[in-house]
Design an enzyme around this catalytic site. Structure first.
Site, PDB file in Angstrom:
ATOM      1  N   LYS A 113       0.842  -1.209   0.000  1.00  0.00           N
ATOM      2  CA  LYS A 113       0.000   0.000   0.000  1.00  0.00           C
ATOM      3  C   LYS A 113       0.874   1.255   0.000  1.00  0.00           C
ATOM      4  O   LYS A 113       0.634   2.195  -0.745  1.00  0.00           O
ATOM      5  CB  LYS A 113      -0.931   0.027   1.235  1.00  0.00           C
ATOM      6  CG  LYS A 113      -1.853  -1.173   1.355  1.00  0.00           C
ATOM      7  CD  LYS A 113      -2.777  -1.068   2.559  1.00  0.00           C
ATOM      8  CE  LYS A 113      -2.091  -1.077   3.909  1.00  0.00           C
ATOM      9  NZ  LYS A 113      -1.359  -2.332   4.214  1.00  0.00           N
ATOM     10  N   ARG A 152      -9.618   1.032   8.625  1.00  0.00           N
ATOM     11  CA  ARG A 152      -9.047  -0.287   8.861  1.00  0.00           C
ATOM     12  C   ARG A 152     -10.045  -1.204   9.564  1.00  0.00           C
ATOM     13  O   ARG A 152      -9.715  -2.323   9.932  1.00  0.00           O
ATOM     14  CB  ARG A 152      -7.793  -0.140   9.702  1.00  0.00           C
ATOM     15  CG  ARG A 152      -6.760  -1.194   9.401  1.00  0.00           C
ATOM     16  CD  ARG A 152      -5.555  -0.893  10.212  1.00  0.00           C
ATOM     17  NE  ARG A 152      -4.703   0.018   9.523  1.00  0.00           N
ATOM     18  CZ  ARG A 152      -3.475  -0.285   9.105  1.00  0.00           C
ATOM     19  NH1 ARG A 152      -2.964  -1.446   9.308  1.00  0.00           N
ATOM     20  NH2 ARG A 152      -2.751   0.608   8.506  1.00  0.00           N
ATOM     21  N   ARG A 198      11.805  -5.456   5.037  1.00  0.00           N
ATOM     22  CA  ARG A 198      11.615  -4.019   4.764  1.00  0.00           C
ATOM     23  C   ARG A 198      12.623  -3.141   5.509  1.00  0.00           C
ATOM     24  O   ARG A 198      12.908  -3.362   6.682  1.00  0.00           O
ATOM     25  CB  ARG A 198      10.202  -3.604   5.151  1.00  0.00           C
ATOM     26  CG  ARG A 198       9.991  -2.103   5.046  1.00  0.00           C
ATOM     27  CD  ARG A 198       8.556  -1.697   5.058  1.00  0.00           C
ATOM     28  NE  ARG A 198       7.836  -2.155   6.220  1.00  0.00           N
ATOM     29  CZ  ARG A 198       6.535  -2.006   6.383  1.00  0.00           C
ATOM     30  NH1 ARG A 198       5.820  -1.433   5.429  1.00  0.00           N
ATOM     31  NH2 ARG A 198       5.946  -2.441   7.465  1.00  0.00           N
ATOM     32  N   ARG A 230      11.418  -1.339  11.048  1.00  0.00           N
ATOM     33  CA  ARG A 230      10.348  -0.920  11.964  1.00  0.00           C
ATOM     34  C   ARG A 230      10.229  -1.885  13.137  1.00  0.00           C
ATOM     35  O   ARG A 230      10.405  -3.091  12.970  1.00  0.00           O
ATOM     36  CB  ARG A 230       9.022  -0.884  11.191  1.00  0.00           C
ATOM     37  CG  ARG A 230       8.630   0.505  10.757  1.00  0.00           C
ATOM     38  CD  ARG A 230       7.507   0.546   9.784  1.00  0.00           C
ATOM     39  NE  ARG A 230       6.295  -0.140  10.203  1.00  0.00           N
ATOM     40  CZ  ARG A 230       5.158  -0.128   9.513  1.00  0.00           C
ATOM     41  NH1 ARG A 230       5.093   0.548   8.380  1.00  0.00           N
ATOM     42  NH2 ARG A 230       4.090  -0.781   9.929  1.00  0.00           N
ATOM     43  N   ARG A 237      -0.286  -8.805  13.602  1.00  0.00           N
ATOM     44  CA  ARG A 237      -0.881  -7.832  12.665  1.00  0.00           C
ATOM     45  C   ARG A 237      -1.729  -8.552  11.621  1.00  0.00           C
ATOM     46  O   ARG A 237      -2.783  -8.050  11.210  1.00  0.00           O
ATOM     47  CB  ARG A 237       0.231  -7.026  11.971  1.00  0.00           C
ATOM     48  CG  ARG A 237       0.856  -6.010  12.905  1.00  0.00           C
ATOM     49  CD  ARG A 237       2.196  -5.517  12.412  1.00  0.00           C
ATOM     50  NE  ARG A 237       2.144  -4.815  11.156  1.00  0.00           N
ATOM     51  CZ  ARG A 237       3.213  -4.593  10.384  1.00  0.00           C
ATOM     52  NH1 ARG A 237       4.402  -5.045  10.745  1.00  0.00           N
ATOM     53  NH2 ARG A 237       3.092  -3.933   9.271  1.00  0.00           N
TER      54      ARG A 237
HETATM   55  P1  AP5 Z   1       4.873  -1.577   1.875  1.00  0.00           P
HETATM   56  O1  AP5 Z   1       4.498  -0.822   0.660  1.00  0.00           O
HETATM   57  O2  AP5 Z   1       5.619  -0.852   2.955  1.00  0.00           O
HETATM   58  O3  AP5 Z   1       3.587  -2.329   2.467  1.00  0.00           O
HETATM   59  P2  AP5 Z   1       2.316  -1.760   3.206  1.00  0.00           P
HETATM   60  O4  AP5 Z   1       1.125  -2.438   2.643  1.00  0.00           O
HETATM   61  O5  AP5 Z   1       2.317  -0.258   3.196  1.00  0.00           O
HETATM   62  O6  AP5 Z   1       2.620  -2.357   4.636  1.00  0.00           O
HETATM   63  P3  AP5 Z   1       2.550  -1.725   6.097  1.00  0.00           P
HETATM   64  O7  AP5 Z   1       3.261  -2.660   7.011  1.00  0.00           O
HETATM   65  O8  AP5 Z   1       3.061  -0.306   6.105  1.00  0.00           O
HETATM   66  O9  AP5 Z   1       1.078  -1.763   6.339  1.00  0.00           O
HETATM   67  P4  AP5 Z   1       0.388  -1.819   7.689  1.00  0.00           P
HETATM   68  O10 AP5 Z   1      -0.967  -1.598   7.222  1.00  0.00           O
HETATM   69  O11 AP5 Z   1       0.607  -2.993   8.544  1.00  0.00           O
HETATM   70  O12 AP5 Z   1       1.180  -0.695   8.522  1.00  0.00           O
HETATM   71  P5  AP5 Z   1       0.855   0.826   8.787  1.00  0.00           P
HETATM   72  O13 AP5 Z   1       2.119   1.556   8.765  1.00  0.00           O
HETATM   73  O14 AP5 Z   1      -0.268   1.318   7.951  1.00  0.00           O
HETATM   74  O15 AP5 Z   1       5.730  -2.846   1.415  1.00  0.00           O
HETATM   75  C1  AP5 Z   1       6.304  -3.700   2.373  1.00  0.00           C
HETATM   76  C2  AP5 Z   1       7.693  -4.160   1.871  1.00  0.00           C
HETATM   77  O16 AP5 Z   1       7.523  -4.954   0.703  1.00  0.00           O
HETATM   78  C3  AP5 Z   1       8.634  -3.016   1.464  1.00  0.00           C
HETATM   79  O17 AP5 Z   1       9.935  -3.362   1.844  1.00  0.00           O
HETATM   80  C4  AP5 Z   1       8.528  -2.956  -0.053  1.00  0.00           C
HETATM   81  O18 AP5 Z   1       9.737  -2.522  -0.641  1.00  0.00           O
HETATM   82  C5  AP5 Z   1       8.227  -4.417  -0.399  1.00  0.00           C
HETATM   83  N1  AP5 Z   1       7.317  -4.559  -1.539  1.00  0.00           N
HETATM   84  C6  AP5 Z   1       6.185  -3.849  -1.800  1.00  0.00           C
HETATM   85  N2  AP5 Z   1       5.616  -4.287  -2.923  1.00  0.00           N
HETATM   86  C7  AP5 Z   1       6.407  -5.308  -3.388  1.00  0.00           C
HETATM   87  C8  AP5 Z   1       6.331  -6.172  -4.521  1.00  0.00           C
HETATM   88  N3  AP5 Z   1       5.341  -6.081  -5.425  1.00  0.00           N
HETATM   89  N4  AP5 Z   1       7.290  -7.116  -4.648  1.00  0.00           N
HETATM   90  C9  AP5 Z   1       8.303  -7.245  -3.741  1.00  0.00           C
HETATM   91  N5  AP5 Z   1       8.422  -6.435  -2.659  1.00  0.00           N
HETATM   92  C10 AP5 Z   1       7.475  -5.487  -2.486  1.00  0.00           C
HETATM   93  O19 AP5 Z   1       0.302   0.729  10.294  1.00  0.00           O
HETATM   94  C11 AP5 Z   1       1.146   0.417  11.358  1.00  0.00           C
HETATM   95  C12 AP5 Z   1       0.361   0.376  12.655  1.00  0.00           C
HETATM   96  O20 AP5 Z   1      -0.265   1.657  12.892  1.00  0.00           O
HETATM   97  C13 AP5 Z   1      -0.795  -0.626  12.709  1.00  0.00           C
HETATM   98  O21 AP5 Z   1      -0.357  -1.920  13.070  1.00  0.00           O
HETATM   99  C14 AP5 Z   1      -1.679   0.017  13.787  1.00  0.00           C
HETATM  100  O22 AP5 Z   1      -1.146  -0.202  15.088  1.00  0.00           O
HETATM  101  C15 AP5 Z   1      -1.546   1.485  13.483  1.00  0.00           C
HETATM  102  N6  AP5 Z   1      -2.588   1.953  12.541  1.00  0.00           N
HETATM  103  C16 AP5 Z   1      -2.386   2.378  11.274  1.00  0.00           C
HETATM  104  N7  AP5 Z   1      -3.559   2.731  10.718  1.00  0.00           N
HETATM  105  C17 AP5 Z   1      -4.519   2.524  11.651  1.00  0.00           C
HETATM  106  C18 AP5 Z   1      -5.922   2.693  11.672  1.00  0.00           C
HETATM  107  N8  AP5 Z   1      -6.612   3.130  10.593  1.00  0.00           N
HETATM  108  N9  AP5 Z   1      -6.592   2.366  12.804  1.00  0.00           N
HETATM  109  C19 AP5 Z   1      -5.928   1.934  13.886  1.00  0.00           C
HETATM  110  N10 AP5 Z   1      -4.599   1.738  13.936  1.00  0.00           N
HETATM  111  C20 AP5 Z   1      -3.892   2.040  12.829  1.00  0.00           C
END
Ligand code: AP5
Length: 213
Positions: free
Chosen positions: A13, A87, A126, A159, A170
């Site tokens: 994402k 989410r 990552r 991270r 997660r």
């Molecule tokens: P990346 O693009 O970073 O993946 P992502 O989907 O953004 O993953 P996140 O871990 O950031 O999502 P998340 O939803 O768990 O975390 P968030 O920060 O939102 O890609 C991942 C890796 O793969 C990278 O190294 C990239 O290079 C590689 N990659 C990507 N595409 C690829 C491909 N096609 N092929 C190969 N490699 C690839 O949230 C973190 C925390 O915040 C949550 O756990 C929660 O505690 C809190 N939080 C966030 N939003 C909310 C909400 N709305 N409500 C409540 N709590 C929340």
């Protein structure tokens, strides 16, 4: 153009969202990044959020809803891509209410998915730049100089929640709370479901076509 992205942790994402938002000239509103900035700045919301984030749990709805409403109100004329919000179904209902209040329509809702083992591999490898926040992957998109960002030379870090035990939690939270968004959104105009298991540029090409059609 206003876009919602949702899908499991590690599906891409952030990677795809940043590229698409930059190409379209719209704001990339990544809830995780907004929360991590609040934690770093030691704000009241950040202090509340930290324990939940470290454990891979969702931060309480009232905290994230208030934070995102401020951003939507500020950027509603510029266009935005929401990444990681909503989410759960309660957040989606709050989002519908705030969009109606601010007179904003959503043009595209994109669900990205990939097999669980790919998600785990992506998260475990990552690396993120401390300086500019750009993301790398040890294997799939390694930096030219190990440990340092190609864009700004900043130090790369892993991270806290990208540890295998937290990743497992997660993913559980995703299946219990976020996956039900699929039935909430899939009948809406502009909904599209995307296989994000391929290589990054290939996924982006399909995404771009889906968003522009
Ligand atoms: P990346 O693009 O970073 O993946 P992502 O989907 O953004 O993953 P996140 O871990 O950031 O999502 P998340 O939803 O768990 O975390 P968030 O920060 O939102 O890609 C991942 C890796 O793969 C990278 O190294 C990239 O290079 C590689 N990659 C990507 N595409 C690829 C491909 N096609 N092929 C190969 N490699 C690839 O949230 C973190 C925390 O915040 C949550 O756990 C929660 O505690 C809190 N939080 C966030 N939003 C909310 C909400 N709305 N409500 C409540 N709590 C929340």
């Amino acid at each position: 153009m206003n876009i919602i992205f949702f899908g499991p942790p590690g599906v891409g994402k952030g990677t795809q969202g940043e590229r698409l938002a930059s190409e379209k000239g719209i704001q990339h509103m990544a809830m995780g990044d907004i929360l991590r900035a609040a934690v770093r700045d030691g704000t009241e919301a950040g202090l509340k959020a930290k324990t939940f984030m470290d454990g891979g749990k969702l931060v309480p709805d009232e905290v994230v809803v208030a934070m995102i409403e401020d951003r939507i109100a500020a950027d509603k004329n510029a266009g935005f891509l929401l990444d990681g919000f909503p989410r759960n179904v309660a957040q989606a209902k709050s989002l519908d209410a705030m969009l109606a209040k601010h007179g904003v329509a959503i043009d595209r809702i994109v669900f990205l998915d990939a097999p669980e083992q790919s998600l785990i591999d992506r998260l475990c490898g990552r690396l993120i730049c401390r300086g500019c926040g750009f993301g790398f992957h040890r294997q799939y998109s390694p930096p030219q100089k190990s440990g340092y960002c190609d864009r700004c030379g900043g130090e790369l870090y892993q991270r806290d929640d990208d540890r295998e035990d937290v990743i497992a939690h997660r993913l559980e939270v995703y299946h219990e709370q976020t996956a039900p968004l699929l039935s909430y959104y899939q009948q809406r105009d502009g909904f599209t479901s995307l296989d994000a298991s391929g290589e990054m540029d290939a996924v982006y090409a399909v995404l771009k076509q889906a968003v522009e059609n």
